[in-house]
Design a protein around this motif. Structure first.
Motif, short mmCIF file in Angstrom:
data_model
loop_
_atom_site.label_atom_id
_atom_site.label_comp_id
_atom_site.label_asym_id
_atom_site.label_seq_id
_atom_site.Cartn_x
_atom_site.Cartn_y
_atom_site.Cartn_z
N UNK A 283 84.59 77.96 24.88
CA UNK A 283 85.52 76.95 24.39
C UNK A 283 84.81 75.75 23.81
N UNK A 284 85.55 74.66 23.64
CA UNK A 284 85.01 73.47 23.01
C UNK A 284 84.88 72.31 23.97
N UNK A 285 84.91 71.10 23.40
CA UNK A 285 84.78 69.89 24.20
C UNK A 285 86.12 69.22 24.42
N UNK A 286 86.08 67.92 24.59
CA UNK A 286 87.31 67.17 24.83
C UNK A 286 88.04 66.85 23.54
N UNK A 287 87.38 67.04 22.41
CA UNK A 287 88.07 66.75 21.17
C UNK A 287 87.15 66.54 19.98
N UNK A 288 85.86 66.44 20.21
CA UNK A 288 84.95 66.32 19.07
C UNK A 288 83.61 66.98 19.42
N UNK A 289 82.78 67.15 18.39
CA UNK A 289 81.55 67.90 18.56
C UNK A 289 80.41 67.07 19.15
N UNK A 290 80.69 65.81 19.45
CA UNK A 290 79.64 64.95 19.99
C UNK A 290 79.84 64.63 21.46
N UNK A 291 80.95 65.12 22.05
CA UNK A 291 81.19 64.77 23.45
C UNK A 291 80.31 65.62 24.37
N UNK A 292 80.18 65.16 25.61
CA UNK A 292 79.21 65.76 26.52
C UNK A 292 79.61 67.16 26.97
N UNK A 293 80.90 67.45 27.05
CA UNK A 293 81.32 68.80 27.46
C UNK A 293 80.90 69.81 26.40
N UNK A 294 81.12 69.48 25.14
CA UNK A 294 80.72 70.39 24.07
C UNK A 294 79.20 70.58 24.08
N UNK A 295 78.47 69.50 24.26
CA UNK A 295 77.00 69.60 24.29
C UNK A 295 76.54 70.44 25.48
N UNK A 296 77.24 70.30 26.60
CA UNK A 296 76.90 71.12 27.77
C UNK A 296 77.03 72.60 27.45
N UNK A 297 78.12 72.98 26.76
CA UNK A 297 78.34 74.39 26.46
C UNK A 297 77.34 74.92 25.45
N UNK A 298 76.84 74.05 24.55
CA UNK A 298 75.84 74.51 23.59
C UNK A 298 74.48 74.76 24.26
N UNK A 299 74.35 74.44 25.54
CA UNK A 299 73.15 74.82 26.27
C UNK A 299 73.00 76.34 26.35
N UNK A 300 74.11 77.06 26.19
CA UNK A 300 74.11 78.50 26.43
C UNK A 300 74.14 79.34 25.16
N UNK A 301 74.45 78.74 24.03
CA UNK A 301 74.55 79.52 22.81
C UNK A 301 74.56 78.61 21.59
N UNK A 302 74.04 79.15 20.50
CA UNK A 302 74.09 78.44 19.22
C UNK A 302 75.21 78.98 18.33
N UNK A 303 75.95 79.96 18.84
CA UNK A 303 77.03 80.57 18.06
C UNK A 303 78.29 79.71 18.16
N UNK A 304 78.65 79.09 17.04
CA UNK A 304 79.80 78.19 17.00
C UNK A 304 80.91 78.79 16.15
N UNK A 305 82.14 78.52 16.57
CA UNK A 305 83.31 79.02 15.87
C UNK A 305 84.27 77.85 15.62
N UNK A 306 85.00 77.95 14.53
CA UNK A 306 85.88 76.84 14.15
C UNK A 306 87.24 76.97 14.85
N UNK A 307 87.64 75.89 15.50
CA UNK A 307 88.94 75.84 16.16
C UNK A 307 89.92 75.13 15.23
#
Length: 360
Positions: A283-307
Motif C-alpha cells: 500500500x501507500x502512505x498517509x496521502x503523499x510520497x514524502x510521508x514517513x509511512x510511505x518511506x517505511x514501505x519503500x524499505x522493502x521494494x522499489x516497485x511503485x504503482x500509481x494509486x
C-alpha cells in the motif's frame, strides 16, 4: 445481447460475478462488503454479448436531504471484468456508463467515488468518458515473481540489519488464529491509534476484527511478534486471487525501538511466496510520497504503482448547493471528494502519524 443488473450484497450472484472476473481482490468480495457495510452495498453489472463489467459501490444517504451519493469500501476497489480492460469494446463501456448514470438519476445520487486498484492496469479506461480519474500517489509492492533471494536483496541494507538485530534481541514471529492473540493485537492496535491521534473511523470495533478474520471469501492471517513470551506487535494480511495485501498493524509503544514491524513484513513476504502469491502489496502512505509511512514501505521494494481514484459529479447543481451550504463563501481549495463531506481533519493528526512511524 445487453443487460444491466443491480445486485444487493446479500444476493448469491455477487460472488458468482466477482469470482469470474480476470482480476479481483478481497476488496471486491461479498464478505468484505458485509463487514464494511455502512448503508446499502450494491454490485453494478453490465452484460454485453460475452463480456461484462462490474463495480461494487456503497450508497450513502446525505443528511437532511433526500439526496444520496456513492463511495467505495475502505481499500482498493474499482471496476472488474471478465475481459482485459484494454480489450473491452467501446460499446460495452458506453453501455456500462449509461446504465450506471441512469441508476444514479433514478436514486437521486448526485456524486460517485471509487478508489481504484493500483495492481490492475487499464482499470481507468472504464471511466475515460465518465467523470474523471485522478492520480493521487504511489503504492509499494514486492514482486514475488522474482527469486526469493533477490526479493530480500531489494530491501534497504539498513532494513536487513534491523531484521537481524530484532532476531538477535530474541523476537520471534508466528502466525495465529487464537482469539486471545487477536484480542491482544486489537489492544495494541487501539494503543497505536491513540498514539497518533487517529480519526474515529480507524477505531474498528472488535466485532470488525473478528468478522474480518472469519471472512469466507478470502484468507485473513494474523502474524504476531513476541518478546519474552509476550505479543509486542502484529499485522493482519489477506490473501486473495494471488495477491497478499497488508491491511492493519500495530506495535507496543515501548517496543518500537526493536523495529518488530520490519521482521513481520519480512515474514509476511516469505509466507506470500509459500502461498503462491504474485505480489505482496504494502500500500501507500498517509496521502503523499514524502510521508514517513510511505518511506517505511519503500524499505522493502522499489516497485511503485500509481494509486488513482474515480470521481463523478452526477448533478452539478445539487453538488454545488451542498458545498455552498457547508462552507458559504469560504469554499476551501481542496481535492477532497465529495467536498461537501470534507471534515478538514488531516493536519495535526497526520503530523503525529508521520512522527510515530519513524521507528517502525
Amino acid at each position: 445481447m445487453s443487460k444491466f443488473l443491480v445486485i444487493n450484497v446479500d444476493d448469491y450472484r455477487w460472488n458468482d460475478i466477482i469470482f469470474n472476473t480476470l482480476q479481483y481482490d478481497f476488496y471486491h468480495s461479498q464478505s468484505y462488503h458485509f463487514i464494511e457495510k455502512e448503508e446499502e452495498a450494491v454490485l453494478f453489472v453490465s452484460k454485453f454479448d460475452d463480456s461484462f463489467i462490474a463495480i461494487p459501490l456503497v450508497i450513502r444517504s446525505i443528511p437532511d436531504s433526500d439526496l444520496q451519493d456513492c463511495t467505495s469500501v475502505y481499500g482498493y476497489c474499482g471496476p472488474v471484468s471478465n475481459i482485459k480492460f484494454n480489450n473491452l469494446p467501446s460499446e460495452a463501456i458506453k453501455q456500462f456508463n449509461n446504465g450506471l448514470n441512469s441508476f444514479f438519476m433514478e436514486r437521486n445520487i448526485i456524486s460517485s467515488f471509487s478508489r481504484l486498484h493500483p495492481l490492475f492496469p487499464f482499470q481507468e479506461k472504464i471511466f475515460q468518458d465518465f467523470g474523471e480519474v485522478v492520480p493521487l500517489n504511489k503504492t509499494v509492492a514486492i514482486d514475488l515473481n522474482q527469486p526469493t533471494d533477490k526479493q530480500r536483496l531489494n530491501y534497504r541494507k539498513s532494513t536487513r540489519v534491523h531484521i537481524r538485530k530484532a532476531l538477535e534481541s530474541g523476537i520471534t514471529v508466528r502466525r495465529t488464529s487464537d482469539n486471545k492473540d487477536l484480542d491482544k493485537f486489537i489492544d495494541i492496535y487501539y494503543e497505536n491509534m491513540q498514539r497518533v491521534n487517529a480519526n474515529s473511523r480507524y477505531y474498528f470495533s472488535r466485532d470488525y476484527f473478528r468478522n474480518f478474520m472469519n471472512a469466507s471469501d478470502f484468507k485473513s492471517v494474523l502474524i504476531v511478534a513476541e518478546k519474552d513470551g509476550e505479543i509486542i506487535a502484529g499485522v493482519i494480511v489477506t490473501i486473495c486471487n494471488g495477491i497478499m495485501q497488508y491491511h492493519i498493524s500495530g506495535t507496543q509503544d515501548e517496543m518500537l525501538i526493536f523495529s518488530p514491524m520490519k521482521l513481520l513484513f519480512d515474514h509476511a513476504r516469505i509466507y506470500a511466496n509459500e502461498m503462491g502469491c504474485t505480489y505482496c502489496h504494502l500500500g501507500g502512505g498517509y496521502g503523499n510520497e514524502n510521508d514517513s509511512l510511505f518511506k517505511f514501505k519503500t524499505n522493502f521494494s522499489k516497485d511503485l504503482f500509481e494509486f488513482k481514484v474515480w470521481r463523478k459529479i452526477v448533478n452539478p447543481e445539487a453538488y454545488n448547493e451542498l458545498v455552498t451550504m457547508k462552507f458559504g463563501d469560504k469554499i476551501p481549495s481542496s481535492d477532497y471528494f465529495p467536498l461537501y463531506r470534507s471534515e478538514q481533519i488531516y493536519n495535526k493528526a497526520e503530523k503525529k502519524c508521520n512522527r510515530s512511524v519513524k521507528n517502525l
